[in-house]
Design a protein around this motif. Structure first.
Motif, PDB file in Angstrom:
ATOM      1  N   PHE A  99      -0.168 -13.322   9.154  1.00  0.00           N
ATOM      2  CA  PHE A  99      -1.507 -13.306   8.400  1.00  0.00           C
ATOM      3  C   PHE A  99      -1.816 -11.711   8.178  1.00  0.00           C
ATOM      4  O   PHE A  99      -1.764 -10.867   8.775  1.00  0.00           O
ATOM      5  N   GLU A 140       0.394 -18.666   1.448  1.00  0.00           N
ATOM      6  CA  GLU A 140      -0.725 -19.483   0.940  1.00  0.00           C
ATOM      7  C   GLU A 140      -1.934 -18.461   0.977  1.00  0.00           C
ATOM      8  O   GLU A 140      -1.982 -17.550   1.753  1.00  0.00           O
ATOM      9  N   LEU A 196     -19.296  -8.578   8.290  1.00  0.00           N
ATOM     10  CA  LEU A 196     -18.509  -9.717   7.704  1.00  0.00           C
ATOM     11  C   LEU A 196     -17.548 -10.599   8.814  1.00  0.00           C
ATOM     12  O   LEU A 196     -16.960 -11.534   8.321  1.00  0.00           O
ATOM     13  N   GLY A 197     -17.145  -9.841   9.706  1.00  0.00           N
ATOM     14  CA  GLY A 197     -16.066 -10.226  10.580  1.00  0.00           C
ATOM     15  C   GLY A 197     -14.724  -9.991   9.993  1.00  0.00           C
ATOM     16  O   GLY A 197     -14.659  -9.188   9.064  1.00  0.00           O
ATOM     17  N   LEU A 198     -13.625 -11.017  10.366  1.00  0.00           N
ATOM     18  CA  LEU A 198     -12.487 -11.108   9.817  1.00  0.00           C
ATOM     19  C   LEU A 198     -12.643 -11.916   8.602  1.00  0.00           C
ATOM     20  O   LEU A 198     -12.868 -13.263   9.002  1.00  0.00           O
ATOM     21  N   ARG A 199     -11.819 -11.645   7.792  1.00  0.00           N
ATOM     22  CA  ARG A 199     -11.761 -12.489   6.457  1.00  0.00           C
ATOM     23  C   ARG A 199     -10.152 -12.826   6.096  1.00  0.00           C
ATOM     24  O   ARG A 199      -9.451 -11.623   6.096  1.00  0.00           O
ATOM     25  N   LEU A 200      -9.630 -13.591   6.242  1.00  0.00           N
ATOM     26  CA  LEU A 200      -8.272 -14.247   5.646  1.00  0.00           C
ATOM     27  C   LEU A 200      -7.829 -13.829   4.364  1.00  0.00           C
ATOM     28  O   LEU A 200      -8.683 -14.452   3.370  1.00  0.00           O
ATOM     29  N   MET A 230     -10.934  -2.151   6.665  1.00  0.00           N
ATOM     30  CA  MET A 230      -9.979  -2.190   7.843  1.00  0.00           C
ATOM     31  C   MET A 230      -9.016  -3.175   7.597  1.00  0.00           C
ATOM     32  O   MET A 230      -9.718  -4.437   7.566  1.00  0.00           O
ATOM     33  N   GLN A 288     -11.328  -6.813   7.581  1.00  0.00           N
ATOM     34  CA  GLN A 288     -12.472  -6.533   8.460  1.00  0.00           C
ATOM     35  C   GLN A 288     -13.656  -5.716   7.995  1.00  0.00           C
ATOM     36  O   GLN A 288     -13.336  -4.439   7.752  1.00  0.00           O
ATOM     37  N   GLY A 308      -5.568 -17.159   1.231  1.00  0.00           N
ATOM     38  CA  GLY A 308      -6.647 -17.213   2.268  1.00  0.00           C
ATOM     39  C   GLY A 308      -7.991 -17.572   1.611  1.00  0.00           C
ATOM     40  O   GLY A 308      -8.136 -18.069   0.636  1.00  0.00           O
ATOM     41  N   ASP A 309      -9.095 -16.914   2.425  1.00  0.00           N
ATOM     42  CA  ASP A 309     -10.423 -17.027   1.777  1.00  0.00           C
ATOM     43  C   ASP A 309     -10.691 -16.009   0.662  1.00  0.00           C
ATOM     44  O   ASP A 309     -11.541 -16.120  -0.229  1.00  0.00           O
ATOM     45  N   TYR A 350      -5.593 -10.033   7.223  1.00  0.00           N
ATOM     46  CA  TYR A 350      -7.089  -9.994   7.387  1.00  0.00           C
ATOM     47  C   TYR A 350      -7.577  -8.718   6.752  1.00  0.00           C
ATOM     48  O   TYR A 350      -7.036  -7.559   7.071  1.00  0.00           O
ATOM     49  N   LEU A 368      -6.124  -5.761   8.835  1.00  0.00           N
ATOM     50  CA  LEU A 368      -5.398  -6.429  10.378  1.00  0.00           C
ATOM     51  C   LEU A 368      -4.313  -7.286   9.907  1.00  0.00           C
ATOM     52  O   LEU A 368      -4.496  -8.200   9.276  1.00  0.00           O
ATOM     53  N   PHE A 414      -1.692 -15.857   4.265  1.00  0.00           N
ATOM     54  CA  PHE A 414      -1.118 -16.298   5.378  1.00  0.00           C
ATOM     55  C   PHE A 414       0.492 -16.656   4.957  1.00  0.00           C
ATOM     56  O   PHE A 414       0.766 -17.161   3.703  1.00  0.00           O
TER      57      PHE A 414
END
Lengths: 111, 114
Positions: free
Chosen positions: B33, B56, B41-45, B88, B37, B58-59, B35, B90, B48
């Motif tokens: 995956f 595929e 907003l947190g982690l957004r994909l 950032m 960050q 992600g968001d 992501y 990840l 993956f």
């Protein structure tokens, strides 16, 4: 909005006190996971609780899961300054490849 | 222990450059995956991959592509870097699809686009 939402966004406590963080989510899940992130680093997995479990312990960590309320809590007992970090819940939804992360709780443990 | 290694901790690039972020895992995990960050907003994909050459969206895939030619390596490509891709990044891996398994993260790459 994020599937998992943590509450509070920030928490400041004295060393030795307990810290409680909450997470709410919206859809059905296979499991819920908690992660820790030290400043500027990657996430480290702490604990996983399956949807058919209600409580789980690991060292000073205690996690509860209430699927009827779609909520979870993470309790860190006898906190230490080294517990200072951000904590994230992540939901592993049924039929999905991916985890959905909340925006996290920033925990500060004062010496 | 599972080790997920990201090639750079810090990276500075210029607008319009093609940027490659590399990630390698050593535990033969099928799933990998990427992501990003951002504060608040947190982690957004982003993307993956569930197998070699399989990917595929992600968001938030816009402006990114990925490559998985070997099982252990998953590359994120910024086709033409823009300042709003400063973030950032990840990378994570997981051993099986839809199983009760955690993801294992690298230390992240802090990317600045000037």
């Amino acid at each position: 909005s994020q599937q998992g939402e943590e509450d509070p966004q920030a928490l400041s406590i004295q060393e030795g006190e307990n810290a409680t963080m909450n997470c709410s989510y919206k859809t059905s899940i296979n499991n819920l996971q908690w992660y820790r992130q030290n400043s500027g680093r990657g996430l480290v997995h702490l604990i996983l609780i399956r949807s058919n479990e209600r409580e789980k312990h690991s060292g000073r960590l205690r996690v509860t899961l209430d699927t009827s309320k779609k909520s979870s809590s993470l309790l860190i007992t006898a906190s230490r300054a080294a517990d200072t970090a951000s904590y994230f819940c992540a939901t592993d939804a049924s039929g999905s490849y991916k985890l959905i992360f909340g925006s996290g709780t920033r925990l500060l443990v004062r010496p | 222990d599972v080790k997920v290694t990201q090639s750079s901790r810090y990276l500075v690039k210029r607008t319009g450059e093609k940027v490659f972020l590399e990630c390698v895992q050593d535990m033969d995990h099928e799933n990998m995956f990427w992501y990003r960050q951002d504060p608040g907003l947190g982690l957004r994909l982003i993307y993956f991959s569930y197998d070699v050459k399989m990917k595929e969206k992600g968001d938030i895939p816009e402006g990114y592509s990925v490559s998985r030619e070997k099982k252990e390596r998953f590359s994120l490509i910024l086709e033409s870097a823009s300042t709003n891709q400063t973030s950032m990044y990840l990378c994570a891996s997981r051993p099986q699809v839809r199983g009760n398994q955690p993801q294992h993260f690298g230390d992240g790459t802090r990317l600045s686009i000037l």
